[in-house]
Design an enzyme around this catalytic site. Structure first.
Site, mmCIF file in Angstrom:
data_model
loop_
_atom_site.group_PDB
_atom_site.id
_atom_site.type_symbol
_atom_site.label_atom_id
_atom_site.label_comp_id
_atom_site.label_asym_id
_atom_site.label_seq_id
_atom_site.Cartn_x
_atom_site.Cartn_y
_atom_site.Cartn_z
ATOM 1 N NE ARG A 105 49.011 35.336 49.854
ATOM 2 C CZ ARG A 105 48.793 36.511 49.745
ATOM 3 N NH1 ARG A 105 47.397 36.990 49.468
ATOM 4 N NH2 ARG A 105 49.618 37.717 50.043
ATOM 5 C CG LEU A 133 40.158 33.354 42.991
ATOM 6 C CD1 LEU A 133 40.522 33.318 41.398
ATOM 7 C CD2 LEU A 133 40.593 32.274 43.604
ATOM 8 C CG ASP A 134 44.113 36.288 48.143
ATOM 9 O OD1 ASP A 134 43.185 36.514 48.955
ATOM 10 O OD2 ASP A 134 45.186 35.501 48.752
ATOM 11 N NE ARG A 135 45.267 44.948 42.690
ATOM 12 C CZ ARG A 135 45.052 46.306 42.688
ATOM 13 N NH1 ARG A 135 44.927 46.868 43.999
ATOM 14 N NH2 ARG A 135 45.444 46.918 41.657
#
Length: 316
Positions: free
Chosen positions: A246, A144-146
């Site tokens: 995104r 997962l993105d930060r």
């Protein structure tokens, strides 16, 4: 795996089924915690590490029954396991939403990278290993993105990791995200199917953009709730490209709220003035077939995101 010591130096490891098929360099990176990667590759190159008394290349895949010779190696203090604060330890323990003998699922906090590197001393996986020093195997199944919160899977066995990777490559894992996007999402837009290309800028920063030269990427969307100037949507990525949700949302003119890389500055300024301080993207659920049975897990929405939705509802 059995471990035989020769004197106080060389170790002979007998590889068992849990490490079968794993690259020898990756195995050594886990076995020799704290040893720099460059040192491990040097050991392999010089033949100090041997399998069945012979030299092997880093990409050699270990087989059950192999005898692995590991020479004495000084651990680098600079790469010692991180010290995890009591606050983070408690938060991670309370964020575990499922665990059995092969799988751990965590509701990852926003702001915590999934692994260390690029200026980050440690991430989720290093923190979990520090929390569970007795665990012989802990590996991320996906990422997962930060700045994204929510469900993330960690394998506790290599066999579990391989099985879950196979599921991710097919249709065996159903992942759903909640995202707040700028503007009024069209009722007719149920999916976005455009290819994505990952590239590096001159600054060294990498970005993802829509490109005919990219890899096929498909995301399904469903409207959950409408607000003034924003829409809460459920996103289901069919493919697993970096930053897929995104970039797809940005491509159709409805970027995610407070997305520093792909967002709309004017919209984000308005969101921040109303109280939102982070990217509004949360991995809310995942469904898999696990050990022959269907398993669906959900992670509660981050309190900051839940609070912001209540603010938006009051403005209607």
């Amino acid at each position: 795996m059995t471990d035989q010591k020769l004197g106080e130096s060389v170790r002979l490891l007998r590889i068992d089924a849990t490490a079968h098929g794993q690259r020898v360099d990756n195995f050594l990176l886990r076995e020799l915690k704290g040893v720099p990667k460059s040192r491990i590759y040097r050991l392999l190159r010089k033949g100090e590490v041997r399998v069945n008394k012979g030299r092997v290349k880093p990409e050699y895949k270990l087989q059950a029954g192999d005898e692995l010779r590991v020479p004495p190696v000084r651990m680098a203090e600079a790469d010692a396991p991180p010290t995890i604060s009591a606050g983070l330890s408690g938060r991670l323990e309370s964020s575990i939403i499922y665990e059995d003998d092969g799988l751990l699922v965590v509701n990852k906090p926003a702001g915590l990278a999934v692994h260390g590197g690029s200026g980050v001393n440690f991430g989720l996986i290093e923190a979990l290993r520090a929390l569970r020093p007795q665990a012989k195997f802990l590996e991320l199944v996906h990422r997962l993105d930060r700045d994204t919160s929510g469900c993330i899977m960690v394998a506790k066995k290599r066999t579990a990791l391989l099985a879950l990777h196979d599921a991710l490559r097919g249709e065996g894992v159903d992942k759903r995200y909640l995202a707040l996007v700028a503007g009024e999402w069209p009722a007719h837009r149920h999916k976005i199917d455009v290819p994505l290309l990952k590239s590096t800028l001159q600054s060294g920063e990498w970005v993802v953009r829509v490109s005919a030269n990219g890899k096929q990427a498909l995301t399904e969307f469903r409207i959950v709730e409408r607000f003034r100037g924003a829409t809460l949507v459920e996103a289901k990525p069919i493919t697993g490209r970096t930053h897929q949700i995104r970039v797809h949302a940005q491509f159709v003119g409805h970027p995610l709220a407070c997305d520093e890389k792909y967002g709309d500055k004017a919209a984000d300024d308005s969101f921040r003035e109303s109280g939102l301080k982070r990217l509004f993207l949360h991995a809310k659920s995942l469904s898999i077939t696990w050990q022959g049975e269907p398993l669906t897990l959900e992670s509660p929405l981050d309190p900051e995101l839940d609070k912001f939705l209540k603010i938006l509802r009051k403005s209607l």
